[in-house]
Design a protein around this motif. Structure first.
Motif, PDB file in Angstrom:
ATOM      1  N   HIS A 103       0.818  -1.201   0.000  1.00  0.00           N
ATOM      2  CA  HIS A 103       0.000   0.000   0.000  1.00  0.00           C
ATOM      3  C   HIS A 103       0.862   1.266   0.000  1.00  0.00           C
ATOM      4  CE1 HIS A 103      -3.049  -2.796   2.103  1.00  0.00           C
ATOM      5  NE2 HIS A 103      -3.138  -2.886   0.790  1.00  0.00           N
ATOM      6  N   GLY A 104       0.762   2.035  -1.082  1.00  0.00           N
ATOM      7  CA  GLY A 104       1.551   3.247  -1.208  1.00  0.00           C
ATOM      8  C   GLY A 104       0.725   4.433  -1.675  1.00  0.00           C
ATOM      9  N   ILE A 105       1.214   5.639  -1.372  1.00  0.00           N
ATOM     10  CA  ILE A 105       0.620   6.877  -1.865  1.00  0.00           C
ATOM     11  C   ILE A 105       1.719   7.718  -2.489  1.00  0.00           C
ATOM     12  CG2 ILE A 105      -1.358   6.969  -0.326  1.00  0.00           C
ATOM     13  CD1 ILE A 105       0.204   8.716   1.555  1.00  0.00           C
ATOM     14  N   ALA A 106       1.326   8.489  -3.492  1.00  0.00           N
ATOM     15  CA  ALA A 106       2.246   9.388  -4.182  1.00  0.00           C
ATOM     16  C   ALA A 106       1.560  10.738  -4.345  1.00  0.00           C
ATOM     17  CB  ALA A 106       2.633   8.827  -5.551  1.00  0.00           C
ATOM     18  N   VAL A 107       2.301  11.813  -4.100  1.00  0.00           N
ATOM     19  CA  VAL A 107       1.763  13.160  -4.289  1.00  0.00           C
ATOM     20  C   VAL A 107       2.806  14.011  -5.005  1.00  0.00           C
ATOM     21  CG1 VAL A 107       0.294  13.027  -2.241  1.00  0.00           C
ATOM     22  CG2 VAL A 107       2.585  14.023  -2.054  1.00  0.00           C
ATOM     23  N   GLY A 108       2.352  15.064  -5.636  1.00  0.00           N
ATOM     24  CA  GLY A 108       3.282  15.948  -6.338  1.00  0.00           C
ATOM     25  C   GLY A 108       2.564  17.089  -6.996  1.00  0.00           C
ATOM     26  N   GLY A 109       2.945  17.339  -8.244  1.00  0.00           N
ATOM     27  CA  GLY A 109       2.436  18.486  -8.978  1.00  0.00           C
ATOM     28  C   GLY A 109       3.584  19.246  -9.596  1.00  0.00           C
ATOM     29  N   ASP A 110       3.458  20.565  -9.653  1.00  0.00           N
ATOM     30  CA  ASP A 110       4.474  21.443 -10.227  1.00  0.00           C
ATOM     31  C   ASP A 110       4.704  22.579  -9.249  1.00  0.00           C
ATOM     32  OD1 ASP A 110       5.972  23.307 -11.655  1.00  0.00           O
ATOM     33  OD2 ASP A 110       4.946  22.907 -13.536  1.00  0.00           O
ATOM     34  N   ALA A 165      -2.715  15.021  -9.143  1.00  0.00           N
ATOM     35  CA  ALA A 165      -1.366  14.957  -8.580  1.00  0.00           C
ATOM     36  C   ALA A 165      -1.300  14.151  -7.287  1.00  0.00           C
ATOM     37  CB  ALA A 165      -0.812  16.355  -8.353  1.00  0.00           C
ATOM     38  N   ALA A 166      -2.216  13.211  -7.130  1.00  0.00           N
ATOM     39  CA  ALA A 166      -2.154  12.271  -6.015  1.00  0.00           C
ATOM     40  C   ALA A 166      -2.658  10.924  -6.517  1.00  0.00           C
ATOM     41  CB  ALA A 166      -3.003  12.742  -4.839  1.00  0.00           C
ATOM     42  N   ALA A 167      -1.991   9.846  -6.103  1.00  0.00           N
ATOM     43  CA  ALA A 167      -2.357   8.513  -6.586  1.00  0.00           C
ATOM     44  C   ALA A 167      -2.063   7.480  -5.508  1.00  0.00           C
ATOM     45  CB  ALA A 167      -1.608   8.175  -7.872  1.00  0.00           C
ATOM     46  N   THR A 168      -2.666   6.311  -5.668  1.00  0.00           N
ATOM     47  CA  THR A 168      -2.472   5.214  -4.720  1.00  0.00           C
ATOM     48  C   THR A 168      -2.083   3.950  -5.468  1.00  0.00           C
ATOM     49  OG1 THR A 168      -4.792   4.511  -4.809  1.00  0.00           O
ATOM     50  CG2 THR A 168      -4.206   6.159  -3.157  1.00  0.00           C
ATOM     51  N   SER A 169      -1.380   3.076  -4.754  1.00  0.00           N
ATOM     52  CA  SER A 169      -1.042   1.759  -5.282  1.00  0.00           C
ATOM     53  C   SER A 169      -1.408   0.716  -4.242  1.00  0.00           C
ATOM     54  CB  SER A 169       0.450   1.659  -5.610  1.00  0.00           C
ATOM     55  OG  SER A 169       0.787   0.343  -6.020  1.00  0.00           O
ATOM     56  N   ARG A 170      -1.936  -0.407  -4.717  1.00  0.00           N
ATOM     57  CA  ARG A 170      -2.302  -1.507  -3.826  1.00  0.00           C
ATOM     58  C   ARG A 170      -1.494  -2.768  -4.134  1.00  0.00           C
ATOM     59  NH1 ARG A 170      -5.292   0.403   0.292  1.00  0.00           N
ATOM     60  NH2 ARG A 170      -6.421  -1.561   0.521  1.00  0.00           N
ATOM     61  N   ASP A 171      -0.516  -2.642  -5.028  1.00  0.00           N
ATOM     62  CA  ASP A 171       0.250  -3.818  -5.436  1.00  0.00           C
ATOM     63  C   ASP A 171       1.756  -3.569  -5.398  1.00  0.00           C
ATOM     64  OD1 ASP A 171       0.575  -2.119  -7.573  1.00  0.00           O
ATOM     65  OD2 ASP A 171      -0.271  -3.470  -9.073  1.00  0.00           O
TER      66      ASP A 171
END
Length: 348
Positions: free
Chosen positions: A247-254, A264-270
């Motif tokens: 389980h991960g989260i990613a954030v960012g943008g410019d 600019a935000a996403a999740t991963s379950r794998d």
């Protein structure tokens, strides 16, 4: 009487639903603390509810051992020209700090006595290398990430708590995209899972796609996955946080457009192989993210325009503060944030 009883039962059910969905929760808030510093603090390490470290510009390293009531400047001497963008701390005494920059500006220092003394354990001499982040699997094994050198991201490794470092072979690293690099914005472009193990991840931007690289063998071999987070010359993923191996989260943008960051935000379950855009993203640039703990679905994201909380593992986000922060870090439910002009806070 029966109607009144039914109304009470219905009200209790609505409260339960609201609480489960997050709407009935008490809103988090930051308690600003007096750091005694004016440095920009992009490096942050949470040890407990009493111990935290922060690092930043002008060779600044701060430490508190009393829950943030007092902070001491404990940085290495003669380093005012360095930017300490990342710090990893194991307790109140042991910490590793990374200075970022081209060529010899990239360095690593280690302390074993709470900052009373420091040892420079890595001094980059390759003008093409630019180290961005450092992360540890446990107290001994760690990695440090450099932007691509000769077309591939470069990795340092240590097996003794940062006292010695070795450049790793690049045959296990996929080629970098044109213009691809990592962001040294909050010390979280390179991370490991909260529970010690062989997994590490780092995030990129700058190229045709914002990607997440994953290793399941302590950084010897890596695979890369494209994400739906927009990428560009100054855009991409600025921060990663993994709660466990999956389980991960990613954030960012410019960072040049801080008030507008669609998708600019996403999740991963794998484990970082596939990423899904958040259903309700912060909508603005975010440079730091952290899970509240190794269990549960609560996570936080911060940036120069505010802070957001997610109660469902990063699928939806809700603003709870409009102050400026660059980094957020949590340990055992105790969360801290840091940023420009010496701003440090603790979550109430």
């Amino acid at each position: 009487m029966r109607l009144r009883r039914m109304s009470i039962v219905l009200a209790m059910a609505l409260v339960t639903v609201a609480t489960v969905s997050g709407f009935g929760r008490a809103q988090p808030s930051w308690k600003l603390l007096d750091s005694g510093s004016t440095a920009r603090l992009r490096g942050l390490a949470a040890v407990s509810d009493r111990v935290a470290w922060a690092s930043g510009t002008e060779g600044t390293v701060l430490r508190t051992v009393d829950g943030g009531r007092t902070w001491r400047q404990v940085g290495p001497p003669d380093t005012t020209g360095l930017q300490f963008r990342d710090i990893e701390a194991f307790d109140a005494w042991h910490a590793v700090v990374l200075a970022i920059g081209e060529g010899e500006l990239s360095r690593v220092y280690v302390t074993d006595d709470g900052g009373k003394s420091w040892t420079e354990t890595f001094h980059n001499t390759d003008p093409a290398a630019f180290y961005d982040c450092v992360a540890f699997f446990d107290r001994r094994h760690g990695l440090a990430l450099s932007d691509p050198v000769d077309g591939r991201f470069r990795m340092l490794a240590t097996q003794d708590g940062g006292r010695h470092w070795a450049v790793q072979p690049t045959d296990g690293m996929p080629p970098a995209l044109a213009g691809e690099f990592a962001f040294a914005a909050s010390g979280t472009c390179l991370v490991t899972a909260k529970r010690p193990g062989p997994d590490a991840w780092f995030a990129t931007g700058g190229g045709a796609a914002a990607r997440v690289f994953h290793s399941d063998d302590f950084g010897r071999h890596w695979s890369a996955s494209a994400t739906p987070i927009p990428s560009g010359a100054t855009a991409g993923i600025y921060s990663l946080a993994f709660q466990n191996r999956r389980h991960g989260i990613a954030v960012g943008g410019d960072f040049t457009a801080p008030t507008s960051a669609p998708d600019a935000a996403a999740t991963s379950r794998d484990g970082g192989r596939a990423w899904t855009v958040a259903k309700a993203a912060p909508g603005e640039f975010r440079s730091g993210a952290a899970w509240r703990s190794s269990r549960g679905d609560i996570a936080y994201a911060v940036g120069p325009t505010g802070s957001d909380v997610s109660y469902d593992g990063g699928r939806t986000w809700k603003r709870f503060d409009t102050g400026s922060f660059d980094a957020v870090a949590c340990a055992d439910g105790a969360c801290w944030a840091s940023g420009e002009a010496g701003r440090i806070a603790r979550l109430r």
